[in-house]
Write a protein that holds these residues in place. Sequence first.
Motif, PDB file in Angstrom:
ATOM      1  N   ILE A 115      57.599 -40.374 -15.745  1.00  0.00           N
ATOM      2  CA  ILE A 115      56.296 -39.995 -16.275  1.00  0.00           C
ATOM      3  C   ILE A 115      56.402 -39.749 -17.777  1.00  0.00           C
ATOM      4  CG2 ILE A 115      54.415 -38.321 -16.179  1.00  0.00           C
ATOM      5  CD1 ILE A 115      54.658 -40.023 -13.680  1.00  0.00           C
ATOM      6  N   VAL A 116      55.474 -40.319 -18.508  1.00  0.00           N
ATOM      7  CA  VAL A 116      55.378 -40.041 -19.941  1.00  0.00           C
ATOM      8  C   VAL A 116      54.023 -39.389 -20.208  1.00  0.00           C
ATOM      9  CG1 VAL A 116      54.509 -42.377 -20.405  1.00  0.00           C
ATOM     10  CG2 VAL A 116      55.416 -41.003 -22.283  1.00  0.00           C
ATOM     11  N   LYS A 117      54.034 -38.332 -21.002  1.00  0.00           N
ATOM     12  CA  LYS A 117      52.781 -37.719 -21.423  1.00  0.00           C
ATOM     13  C   LYS A 117      52.284 -38.464 -22.651  1.00  0.00           C
ATOM     14  CE  LYS A 117      53.116 -33.114 -19.444  1.00  0.00           C
ATOM     15  NZ  LYS A 117      52.000 -33.425 -18.528  1.00  0.00           N
ATOM     16  N   PHE A 118      51.126 -39.072 -22.494  1.00  0.00           N
ATOM     17  CA  PHE A 118      50.529 -39.845 -23.581  1.00  0.00           C
ATOM     18  C   PHE A 118      49.421 -39.023 -24.219  1.00  0.00           C
ATOM     19  CE2 PHE A 118      46.955 -42.671 -24.814  1.00  0.00           C
ATOM     20  CZ  PHE A 118      47.542 -43.231 -25.932  1.00  0.00           C
ATOM     21  N   THR A 119      49.567 -38.766 -25.507  1.00  0.00           N
ATOM     22  CA  THR A 119      48.546 -38.033 -26.252  1.00  0.00           C
ATOM     23  C   THR A 119      47.847 -38.975 -27.222  1.00  0.00           C
ATOM     24  OG1 THR A 119      49.761 -35.936 -26.113  1.00  0.00           O
ATOM     25  CG2 THR A 119      48.107 -36.126 -27.847  1.00  0.00           C
TER      26      THR A 119
ATOM     27  N   SER B  72      55.601 -38.473 -24.997  1.00  0.00           N
ATOM     28  CA  SER B  72      56.583 -37.418 -24.760  1.00  0.00           C
ATOM     29  C   SER B  72      57.186 -37.644 -23.385  1.00  0.00           C
ATOM     30  CB  SER B  72      55.912 -36.037 -24.820  1.00  0.00           C
ATOM     31  OG  SER B  72      56.843 -35.017 -24.508  1.00  0.00           O
ATOM     32  N   ILE B  73      58.477 -38.007 -23.359  1.00  0.00           N
ATOM     33  CA  ILE B  73      59.153 -38.368 -22.117  1.00  0.00           C
ATOM     34  C   ILE B  73      60.149 -37.288 -21.736  1.00  0.00           C
ATOM     35  CG2 ILE B  73      60.541 -40.108 -20.936  1.00  0.00           C
ATOM     36  CD1 ILE B  73      59.569 -42.135 -23.010  1.00  0.00           C
ATOM     37  N   LYS B  74      60.045 -36.813 -20.500  1.00  0.00           N
ATOM     38  CA  LYS B  74      61.032 -35.867 -20.001  1.00  0.00           C
ATOM     39  C   LYS B  74      62.275 -36.623 -19.539  1.00  0.00           C
ATOM     40  CE  LYS B  74      57.760 -32.359 -18.372  1.00  0.00           C
ATOM     41  NZ  LYS B  74      57.292 -31.575 -17.204  1.00  0.00           N
ATOM     42  N   PRO B  75      63.459 -36.071 -19.768  1.00  0.00           N
ATOM     43  CA  PRO B  75      64.693 -36.741 -19.321  1.00  0.00           C
ATOM     44  C   PRO B  75      64.664 -37.006 -17.817  1.00  0.00           C
ATOM     45  CG  PRO B  75      65.201 -34.912 -20.787  1.00  0.00           C
ATOM     46  CD  PRO B  75      63.726 -34.808 -20.476  1.00  0.00           C
ATOM     47  N   ASP B  76      65.147 -38.203 -17.438  1.00  0.00           N
ATOM     48  CA  ASP B  76      65.248 -38.594 -16.024  1.00  0.00           C
ATOM     49  C   ASP B  76      63.906 -38.570 -15.300  1.00  0.00           C
ATOM     50  OD1 ASP B  76      68.095 -38.775 -16.308  1.00  0.00           O
ATOM     51  OD2 ASP B  76      68.207 -36.599 -16.075  1.00  0.00           O
TER      52      ASP B  76
ATOM     53  N   ILE C  88      61.046 -44.390 -27.924  1.00  0.00           N
ATOM     54  CA  ILE C  88      59.835 -44.490 -28.743  1.00  0.00           C
ATOM     55  C   ILE C  88      58.930 -43.291 -28.468  1.00  0.00           C
ATOM     56  CG2 ILE C  88      57.723 -45.831 -29.127  1.00  0.00           C
ATOM     57  CD1 ILE C  88      59.395 -48.345 -28.574  1.00  0.00           C
ATOM     58  N   LYS C  89      58.557 -42.603 -29.523  1.00  0.00           N
ATOM     59  CA  LYS C  89      57.735 -41.407 -29.397  1.00  0.00           C
ATOM     60  C   LYS C  89      56.338 -41.584 -29.991  1.00  0.00           C
ATOM     61  CE  LYS C  89      61.683 -38.247 -29.421  1.00  0.00           C
ATOM     62  NZ  LYS C  89      62.302 -37.063 -30.089  1.00  0.00           N
ATOM     63  N   GLU C  90      56.123 -42.692 -30.683  1.00  0.00           N
ATOM     64  CA  GLU C  90      54.822 -42.895 -31.320  1.00  0.00           C
ATOM     65  C   GLU C  90      54.530 -44.392 -31.380  1.00  0.00           C
ATOM     66  OE1 GLU C  90      52.584 -41.724 -35.549  1.00  0.00           O
ATOM     67  OE2 GLU C  90      54.557 -40.908 -35.048  1.00  0.00           O
ATOM     68  N   LEU C  91      53.324 -44.782 -30.971  1.00  0.00           N
ATOM     69  CA  LEU C  91      52.902 -46.172 -31.070  1.00  0.00           C
ATOM     70  C   LEU C  91      52.301 -46.414 -32.450  1.00  0.00           C
ATOM     71  CD1 LEU C  91      51.296 -46.801 -27.559  1.00  0.00           C
ATOM     72  CD2 LEU C  91      53.670 -47.077 -28.287  1.00  0.00           C
ATOM     73  N   PRO C  92      52.216 -47.675 -32.866  1.00  0.00           N
ATOM     74  CA  PRO C  92      51.690 -47.966 -34.209  1.00  0.00           C
ATOM     75  C   PRO C  92      50.311 -47.351 -34.442  1.00  0.00           C
ATOM     76  CG  PRO C  92      52.695 -49.926 -33.270  1.00  0.00           C
ATOM     77  CD  PRO C  92      52.671 -48.901 -32.176  1.00  0.00           C
ATOM     78  N   LEU C  93      50.121 -46.791 -35.631  1.00  0.00           N
ATOM     79  CA  LEU C  93      48.847 -46.185 -36.014  1.00  0.00           C
ATOM     80  C   LEU C  93      47.770 -47.254 -36.110  1.00  0.00           C
ATOM     81  CD1 LEU C  93      47.147 -43.795 -37.206  1.00  0.00           C
ATOM     82  CD2 LEU C  93      48.008 -44.519 -39.464  1.00  0.00           C
ATOM     83  N   ILE C  94      46.601 -46.936 -35.578  1.00  0.00           N
ATOM     84  CA  ILE C  94      45.431 -47.792 -35.729  1.00  0.00           C
ATOM     85  C   ILE C  94      44.472 -47.075 -36.673  1.00  0.00           C
ATOM     86  CG2 ILE C  94      43.485 -48.886 -34.571  1.00  0.00           C
ATOM     87  CD1 ILE C  94      45.222 -48.974 -32.037  1.00  0.00           C
ATOM     88  N   ASP C  95      44.292 -47.631 -37.859  1.00  0.00           N
ATOM     89  CA  ASP C  95      43.510 -46.966 -38.901  1.00  0.00           C
ATOM     90  C   ASP C  95      42.432 -47.919 -39.392  1.00  0.00           C
ATOM     91  OD1 ASP C  95      42.605 -45.162 -40.711  1.00  0.00           O
ATOM     92  OD2 ASP C  95      44.390 -45.136 -41.979  1.00  0.00           O
TER      93      ASP C  95
END
Length: 243
Positions: A177-181, A170-174, A152-159
């Motif tokens: 840690i996930v970078k959450f923007t 954005s998840i690095k292999p292995d 999963i690269k994107e959570l549901p849009l809140i509009d």
Amino acid sequence: MDQCIKFYNALAKYYDDIFPAPLGKKKFALKNIEKGGFVLDIGCSTGETTEYISSQGYRALGIDLDQEMIRIAKDRYKESDTLKFEVMDMKTIAKSFGEEFNGIVCIGNVLPHLGGKSQIKEFLKGCYEVLKKDSPLCIQTINFDKVKREHIKELPLIDGPKVKFERFYSIKPDSDIVKFTGRITDKENNEILENTVDLFMLENEELFEMLKEIGFEKSWSYDDFNRSTYTGNALPLIVEAIK
């Protein structure tokens, strides 16, 4: 003003528009707490859930590290003998309190903001230490097992009418840690604010094992705040553990 501070101030301003607290979510923890009990709301944000708990006949203390969130909570809700708000780091609760709470609420995906397994376990130990016997700890986080399994690269849009909130992973292999923007679009002035933070992706089984090792007598997992049977396929992960 620093871009990160601007982002979180905007998040605080529109928090209740972005993350409204439905009644089931606010009532969830109270099922196993007797009326009159003292409840700690960790990561209380603007205080909506804390105020609801107090209104139902409990003493409630809401804590959050973000000063703007607490400022809004104090402006919005009148503090009293049964309702208090305080700026506090969740990692310090064991140093700040004794064994005095009849329940702890920690919702809003707070756990992943801690810096890894050791910090999460120390936080859970702190919760155990300040809870009275037979009292619940209620946690809501993201089901990172599902995030990793389904890439999963994107959570549901809140509009909403005032603000749009976009959320990206954005998840690095292995990596754990996930970078959450997060990207906030303020529809009133067309300003766009963006911020990226690292989140720790604790596996579900690791969380369950931590609670057991720390000493929680019982624990249950759910797919939602309606206590739907845990399948591991829902994006939220709801956990209730009893000391």
